[in-house]
Design an enzyme around this catalytic site. Structure first.
Site, short mmCIF file in Angstrom:
data_model
loop_
_atom_site.label_atom_id
_atom_site.label_comp_id
_atom_site.label_asym_id
_atom_site.label_seq_id
_atom_site.Cartn_x
_atom_site.Cartn_y
_atom_site.Cartn_z
N ASN A 1 0.86 -1.18 0.00
CA ASN A 1 0.00 0.00 0.00
C ASN A 1 0.90 1.24 0.00
O ASN A 1 1.51 1.57 1.02
CB ASN A 1 -0.87 -0.05 1.26
N LYS B 1 3.28 0.75 3.14
CA LYS B 1 2.90 -0.25 4.14
C LYS B 1 2.94 -1.60 3.44
O LYS B 1 2.54 -1.71 2.28
CB LYS B 1 1.47 0.01 4.64
N ARG C 1 -2.79 -2.00 -3.23
CA ARG C 1 -3.97 -1.15 -3.02
C ARG C 1 -3.85 0.05 -3.96
O ARG C 1 -2.83 0.73 -3.97
CB ARG C 1 -4.01 -0.65 -1.58
N HIS D 1 -12.91 4.04 0.08
CA HIS D 1 -12.97 3.07 1.18
C HIS D 1 -13.73 1.81 0.77
O HIS D 1 -14.25 1.08 1.64
CB HIS D 1 -13.71 3.63 2.42
N ASN E 1 -9.62 8.25 10.17
CA ASN E 1 -9.21 9.63 9.89
C ASN E 1 -10.06 10.17 8.75
O ASN E 1 -10.58 11.26 8.80
CB ASN E 1 -7.73 9.68 9.52
N ARG F 1 -11.01 16.97 7.33
CA ARG F 1 -11.79 17.34 6.13
C ARG F 1 -13.20 17.76 6.54
O ARG F 1 -13.79 17.17 7.45
CB ARG F 1 -11.90 16.15 5.16
N ASP G 1 -7.65 14.25 16.27
CA ASP G 1 -7.71 12.90 16.82
C ASP G 1 -8.86 12.80 17.81
O ASP G 1 -8.90 13.55 18.80
CB ASP G 1 -6.36 12.60 17.51
N GLU H 1 -8.89 -4.35 5.57
CA GLU H 1 -8.80 -4.16 4.11
C GLU H 1 -7.72 -5.05 3.51
O GLU H 1 -7.86 -5.56 2.41
CB GLU H 1 -8.50 -2.68 3.81
P1 ADP Z 1 -7.15 5.65 9.15
O1 ADP Z 1 -8.35 6.16 8.43
O2 ADP Z 1 -5.95 6.53 9.01
O3 ADP Z 1 -6.86 4.16 8.93
P2 ADP Z 1 -8.00 4.83 11.79
O4 ADP Z 1 -9.00 3.85 11.28
O5 ADP Z 1 -6.82 4.30 12.52
O6 ADP Z 1 -7.52 5.83 10.67
O7 ADP Z 1 -8.78 5.84 12.75
C1 ADP Z 1 -8.16 6.93 13.34
C2 ADP Z 1 -9.17 7.61 14.26
O8 ADP Z 1 -9.63 6.66 15.22
C3 ADP Z 1 -8.58 8.77 15.04
O9 ADP Z 1 -9.49 9.87 15.05
C4 ADP Z 1 -8.47 8.22 16.44
O10 ADP Z 1 -8.62 9.22 17.40
C5 ADP Z 1 -9.66 7.29 16.48
N1 ADP Z 1 -9.53 6.35 17.61
C6 ADP Z 1 -8.61 5.39 17.80
N2 ADP Z 1 -8.79 4.80 19.01
C7 ADP Z 1 -9.85 5.41 19.58
C8 ADP Z 1 -10.54 5.28 20.83
N3 ADP Z 1 -10.16 4.39 21.74
N4 ADP Z 1 -11.61 6.08 21.06
C9 ADP Z 1 -11.99 6.99 20.14
N5 ADP Z 1 -11.39 7.18 18.98
C10 ADP Z 1 -10.33 6.41 18.69
#
Ligand code: ADP
Length: 380
Positions: A7, A14, A90, A179, A210, A240, A282, A362
C-alpha cells in the site's frame, strides 16, 4: 502460499506478507520518509518489532529492502522471494473502468496512471510502487485492488451530480466513492455474523477513521456512498470538512484572499474535527478535552455524530430500511459512546435494527482478491 500486500502513500509504503488460507500475518511493516535522509523501516514478525534506518532514495530501493526483510531468517516466514505467490497492490482510483480487482499488465498500469488525473495525490505513488515491485519481483503476478471499485454498482441517480451533464462526459465528474475495500469487508463480515446471505441484506456500513465514509449496501452491492468525486465530501472527518454549501468556497476565497490551492488545503487539512475544535484531529484527544470541559471539543464530537446520524437516516430512506448498521475503523471500533448515542437517538427509526461494531481488515480482502484472481487466471 504467501501473498504480499503493498500500500503506497506519497512517501511511505505499508506492507504485509500473509499466508493464503486463513490469511494470517507473517511479516508486516511500514517504510517511511522514502527519498529523504530520515527514511526508516518499522518491521514486525513473530520475533518482535524492530526499527531500521536505511538509505532509500526511491520506491525501488524501499521494495528491495522489504523483500530482504521478508526473507530474514529471524522472521521464519519465507526462504526467498520465490515463495511469494502473488503481490496485491492497493490502488485508490480505478475510474469507471475497474469494477473489481485485476491482474496488472502494461495496459492496466497505463490506465492506473491515466486515473492520476482523478486522484493526483494517490495514484502516482501506487504507479511508482507497482513499477518498483514489478522490477523486484519480475516473475510474480501482481494484482490491483481499487478503493473505488465496490461503488461502481451505484445507480446513476446516486452518482450523477446536478451540474451541467456535459462535465460528466468531458471530465468524468461524478461520485466515485472510496474506502470500498473496507465497506465490502465489513458487509461480508456482518452477513456472516447475522447468519444470512449478503445478497438478501440491506446494510449501512460506516467507516469512521481519519477519513470517514458511509455506504448503503443492498444485496451485497453499493447503492450509494457519502464520499464523492474526491474523499472530501460527506461526513465530518479528522481534518476534512465533508458536506458544505458549495457557494462557501468562492466566498471564503474572496474574504481571505486565497488561491485554489490554499482553499483546498483548508477544506482538506484544516477543517473537520480539527477545524471545529481548534484542538486536534484525533478523536481520542477530543474525548479527553470534552471530559475536561472544553466546549468546542464537545461541539466537534456532537457535529461528527450528528452528521453520521443524518446519513444513516438518508440511507434508511434510500433502501427503505436496513437489517444492520455497521460501525468500523478507528472511531467506529473504539468509541462506544458513538454506538450508544446512535442507538438511543435513532431508536424509532431503527426499530430494533442492530448497530454492530466490526473490525475492518482491508488488507485481508486485498490478499483474498489477489489470491483468487491469480489462481483463477492460472498464472501460478
Ligand atoms: P485511518 O483512516 O488513518 O486508517 P483509523 O481507522 O486508525 O484511521 O482511525 C483513526 C481515528 O480513530 C482517530 O481519530 C483516532 O482518534 C480514532 N480512535 C482510535 N482509538 C480510539 C478510541 N479508543 N476512542 C476513540 N477514537 C479512537
Amino acid at each position: 502460499m504467501n501473498i504480499l500486500i503493498i500500500n503506497c502513500g506519497s512517501s511511505s509504503i505499508k506492507y504485509r506478507l500473509v499466508r493464503a488460507g486463513r490469511f494470517q500475518s507473517l511479516v508486516s511493516g511500514i517504510v517511511e520518509n522514502i527519498g529523504t535522509d530520515k527514511a526508516r523501516i518499522i518491521n514486525e514478525h513473530k520475533g518482535g518489532k524492530r526499527q531500521y534506518r536505511a538509505s532509500l532514495p526511491d520506491y525501488e530501493s524501499a521494495i528491495q529492502k522489504i523483500s530482504e526483510l521478508l526473507s530474514d531468517p529471524e522472521a521464519g516466514a519465507i526462504k526467498d522471494k520465490s515463495e511469494i505467490f502473488a503481490v496485491g497492490h492497493r490502488v485508490v482510483h480505478g475510474g469507471e473502468e475497474f469494477k473489481s480487482a485485476v491482474i496488472i499488465d502494461k495496459y492496466v498500469l497505463s490506465r492506473i496512471s491515466f486515473y492520476s488525473r482523478l486522484a493526483p495525490l494517490h495514484n502516482p505513488p501506487a504507479v511508482n510502487g507497482i513499477k518498483a515491485a514489478m522490477k523486484i519481483f519480475p516473475d510474480i503476478p501482481q494484482a490491483a485492488v481499487f478503493d473505488t471499485a465496490f461503488h461502481q454498482t451505484m445507480p446513476s441517480e446516486a452518482y450523477v451530480y446536478a451540474l451541467p451533464y456535459d462535465y460528466y462526459r468531458r471530465y468524468g465528474i461524478r461520485r466515485y466513492g472510496f474506502h470500498g475495500t473496507s465497506h465490502r469487508y465489513v458487509a461480508n463480515t456482518a452477513a456472516a455474523r447475522l447468519k444470512k446471505p449478503l445478497t438478501r441484506l440491506k446494510l449501512i456500513t460506516c467507516h469512521l477513521g481519519n477519513g470517514c465514509s458511509i455506504t448503503a449496501v443492498r444485496n451485497g452491492i453499493s447503492v450509494d456512498t457519502s464520499m464523492g468525486f474526491t474523499p472530501l465530501e460527506g461526513l465530518v472527518m479528522g481534518t476534512r470538512c465533508g458536506d458544505l454549501d458549495p457557494a462557501l468556497v468562492g466566498y471564503i476565497m474572496e474574504k481571505e484572499k486565497l488561491s485554489i490551492e490554499q482553499i483546498s488545503q483548508i477544506l482538506n487539512s484544516k477543517s473537520g474535527l480539527l477545524g471545529i475544535s481548534g484542538i486536534s484531529n484525533d478523536m481520542r484527544d477530543l474525548i479527553t478535552a470534552a471530559e475536561e470541559g472544553e466546549e468546542r471539543a464537545r461541539l466537534a464530537i456532537d457535529i461528527f455524530i450528528y452528521r453520521v446520524k443524518k446519513y444513516i437516516g438518508a440511507y434508511l430512506a434510500v433502501m427503505d430500511g436496513a437489517d444492520a448498521v455497521v460501525l468500523t475503523a478507528g472511531i467506529g471500533e473504539n468509541f462506544p459512546q458513538m454506538r450508544t448515542r446512535l442507538k438511543r437517538e435513532l431508536k424509532n427509526l431503527l426499530q430494533g435494527t442492530p448497530v454492530m461494531t466490526i473490525a475492518t481488515n482491508e488488507e485481508k480482502l486485498i490478499a483474498q482478491d489477489t489470491f483468487e484472481l491469480v489462481r483463477v487466471a492460472g498464472k501460478r
